[in-house]
Design a protein around this motif. Structure first.
Motif, PDB file in Angstrom:
ATOM      1  N   UNK A 169      -1.345 -12.226  -0.967  1.00  0.00           N
ATOM      2  CA  UNK A 169      -2.289 -11.152  -0.660  1.00  0.00           C
ATOM      3  C   UNK A 169      -1.546  -9.857  -0.324  1.00  0.00           C
ATOM      4  N   UNK A 170      -0.547 -10.001   0.530  1.00  0.00           N
ATOM      5  CA  UNK A 170       0.246  -8.847   0.910  1.00  0.00           C
ATOM      6  C   UNK A 170       0.869  -8.197  -0.322  1.00  0.00           C
ATOM      7  N   UNK A 171       1.345  -9.066  -1.192  1.00  0.00           N
ATOM      8  CA  UNK A 171       1.999  -8.589  -2.403  1.00  0.00           C
ATOM      9  C   UNK A 171       1.016  -7.812  -3.263  1.00  0.00           C
ATOM     10  N   UNK A 172      -0.212  -8.347  -3.347  1.00  0.00           N
ATOM     11  CA  UNK A 172      -1.237  -7.682  -4.163  1.00  0.00           C
ATOM     12  C   UNK A 172      -1.568  -6.307  -3.591  1.00  0.00           C
ATOM     13  N   UNK A 173      -1.737  -6.278  -2.254  1.00  0.00           N
ATOM     14  CA  UNK A 173      -2.069  -5.001  -1.619  1.00  0.00           C
ATOM     15  C   UNK A 173      -0.944  -3.989  -1.854  1.00  0.00           C
ATOM     16  N   UNK A 174       0.271  -4.483  -1.731  1.00  0.00           N
ATOM     17  CA  UNK A 174       1.449  -3.640  -1.926  1.00  0.00           C
ATOM     18  C   UNK A 174       1.477  -3.064  -3.343  1.00  0.00           C
ATOM     19  N   UNK A 175       1.234  -3.935  -4.341  1.00  0.00           N
ATOM     20  CA  UNK A 175       1.208  -3.474  -5.735  1.00  0.00           C
ATOM     21  C   UNK A 175       0.095  -2.455  -5.937  1.00  0.00           C
TER      22      UNK A 175
END
Lengths: 234, 225, 59
Positions: free
Chosen positions: A4-10
């Motif tokens: 999730x964090x990765x998605x938000x970051x992207x």
């Protein structure tokens, strides 16, 4: 980093890139050209937001330095170092775009006018910060010296501003802006700020990972215990 | 209050007594200052030297380099034989140690200035007679601020091995506003014959106040044997 | 050089520096692998079987 964090970051980076591209397109295609200065005034829409973000990055370094002096936790030092790096990058951009603008407007790359001197001194202050860090070997010592420097350097900023006011000036102090221009400025300001924040965050993650791997290799408890060397009296 | 003053006098008196007996730092610093003035005088050539305004810049270069050496030496004295640990164990406030060190540094810098300034004045044909007190006031303001930063960072940096260039690298950028303000004021005072502006003096005083207060607060955290 | 060239040059410099730095950071982060792996690698610096190839050597 979880998914999730990765998605938000992207998503954050994609949004920043899209807004940045849109803002640049807006500057060149839509915003009216300034009457007296002409096309070169378009530099202003990047120059000023980047300049403001330089201050913000310096402020992050200042706050993180105070945090380190107060709590003695390595995290603060990592944050201070990361934002100082971004501050230097942003300040270099301010200087470069300012010089290009100056060359077009005054026919000279550099004049010793107050604003230019101010940016140069600010740049030197934080370049020195980055240069002294690696030359101190002990990690706690480095963090201590650079956090004191981070605090003092930020307090230096208003003093530099006051002192350059003693010099003769040719820099435009304020520019009258049409409503479209204000909108353009705002639409440049948002992505530039997001980009600056993203760069600090990315650099911070990297720095954190580096510190943790170095730290745990020699002492796993250093990050938790407030650092006060307990060694002998010499 | 008198007790604190006596303690400060004790700390700086100790430093100055060491200096008076060994005369190590002052000899080095004064010769360095004169060398800088001579090298810059030769490098600038007769035309620039004759303009008279080069002298303030040259003097600042000499003071900056000489000052950094003074700060290093007064802290280096404490590094031998665990002297700093002894000083820290003494029943005095850390702020007193800072003030003592600051005063000994200032004394060394004034001694440096007393030798180097006349040399530069003679060699560069710098006419001080227009406003000798203005010159002294600007330089005094500059010295206090510079020594305040220098004393603080000398204590922070001196326990690391790479001392030499490092202290200069830390102190020079931080002192830039001082140099800008004082050279601009000198240019007005001696170049255009204007009286001392309140803006310039405010910058110097603000600088001194900020650095003295911050150093007083932070010195305690920094001082480690 | 015309005013337009100057303006375009200023934008090119800015974009190059800002996004270039972003790209460098992204590449270094990729080389370091994700943070999770990095944490594991840090905890077992001798290189445990679970960590990735780059994990035990952060340089």
């Amino acid at each position: 980093m979880n998914t999730l964090k990765k998605k938000i970051w992207t998503a954050y980076w994609l949004a920043t890139a899209a807004m940045f591209a849109a803002a640049v397109a807006m500057v060149f295609a839509w915003t009216p050209t300034e009457a007296t200065m002409g096309t070169v005034q378009k530099v202003f829409y990047l120059h000023m937001p980047v300049a403001i973000n330089t201050f913000l990055a310096c402020m992050v370094t200042f706050i993180a330095s105070i945090g380190y002096l107060w709590q003695r936790r390595q995290v603060w030092d990592d944050l201070a170092a990361s934002s100082a790096k971004v501050a230097v990058l942003l300040c270099s951009i301010v200087l470069l775009t300012g010089m290009i603008w100056g060359h077009s407007a005054w026919g000279q790359w550099w004049t010793w006018s107050p604003r230019l001197t101010f940016s140069l001194v600010l740049w030197l202050l934080y370049v020195a910060y980055l240069v002294i860090r690696p030359s101190i070997e002990s990690r706690q010592r480095r963090a201590l010296v650079s956090s004191v420097y981070g605090v003092v350097a930020f307090l230096d900023v208003p003093l530099v501003y006051l002192s350059v006011k003693l010099m003769p000036d040719i820099h435009p102090s304020s520019i009258a802006l049409a409503p479209e221009m204000k909108l353009t400025l705002l639409s440049c300001f948002v992505p530039v700020t997001m980009l600056a924040a993203g760069l600090i965050a990315a650099r911070f993650h990297l720095q954190r990972a580096e510190t943790l791997s170095m730290q745990e290799a020699d002492d796993p408890s250093l990050d938790v215990i407030p650092v006060r060397p307990a060694g002998g009296l010499t | 209050m008198t007790k604190v003053l006596r303690q400060i006098a004790l700390v700086s008196g100790k430093d100055l007594r060491i200096e008076a007996r060994s005369r190590q730092t002052l000899g080095l610093v004064v010769v360095l200052g004169v060398l800088i003035v001579v090298v810059l005088g030769l490098g600038l050539g007769p035309q620039q030297v004759a303009s008279g305004m080069a002298a303030t810049a040259v003097l600042w270069v000499a003071y900056l380099f000489g000052g950094v050496l003074c700060f290093e030496k007064t802290m280096a004295v404490e590094r031998h034989d665990g002297a700093l640990a002894g000083l820290m164990l003494a029943p005095i406030d850390r702020g007193v140690i800072y003030a003592g060190k600051l005063i000994s540094n200032l004394a060394l810098m004034v001694a440096l200035a007393l030798v180097v300034t006349p040399v530069a004045v003679v060699m560069f044909g710098f006419d001080l007679s227009a406003s000798p007190f203005g010159f002294a006031a600007i330089m005094a303001g500059g010295f206090v601020g510079f020594a305040a930063v220098g004393t603080l960072f000398a204590a922070a940096v001196s326990s690391t091995r790479l001392q030499g260039g490092l202290l200069a690298m830390v102190v020079f950028p931080l002192s830039l506003p001082l140099v800008i303000a004082s050279t601009q004021m000198m240019a007005r005072l001696f170049g255009e014959g204007e009286p001392l502006g309140s803006v310039g003096l405010t910058v110097l005083i603000a600088f001194d106040a900020v650095y003295l207060v911050v150093s007083w607060l932070v010195f305690e955290l920094i001082l480690e044997p | 050089m015309s005013a337009t060239t100057h303006a375009v040059a200023a934008y090119a410099v800015t974009i190059l520096l800002l996004w270039g730095y972003a790209a460098t950071l992204w590449l270094s982060a990729r080389r370091q692998k994700t943070n999770d792996n990095q944490d594991n690698a840090g905890k077992y610096p001798q290189g445990n079987p679970g960590s990735n190839r780059g994990g035990s050597d952060p340089s």
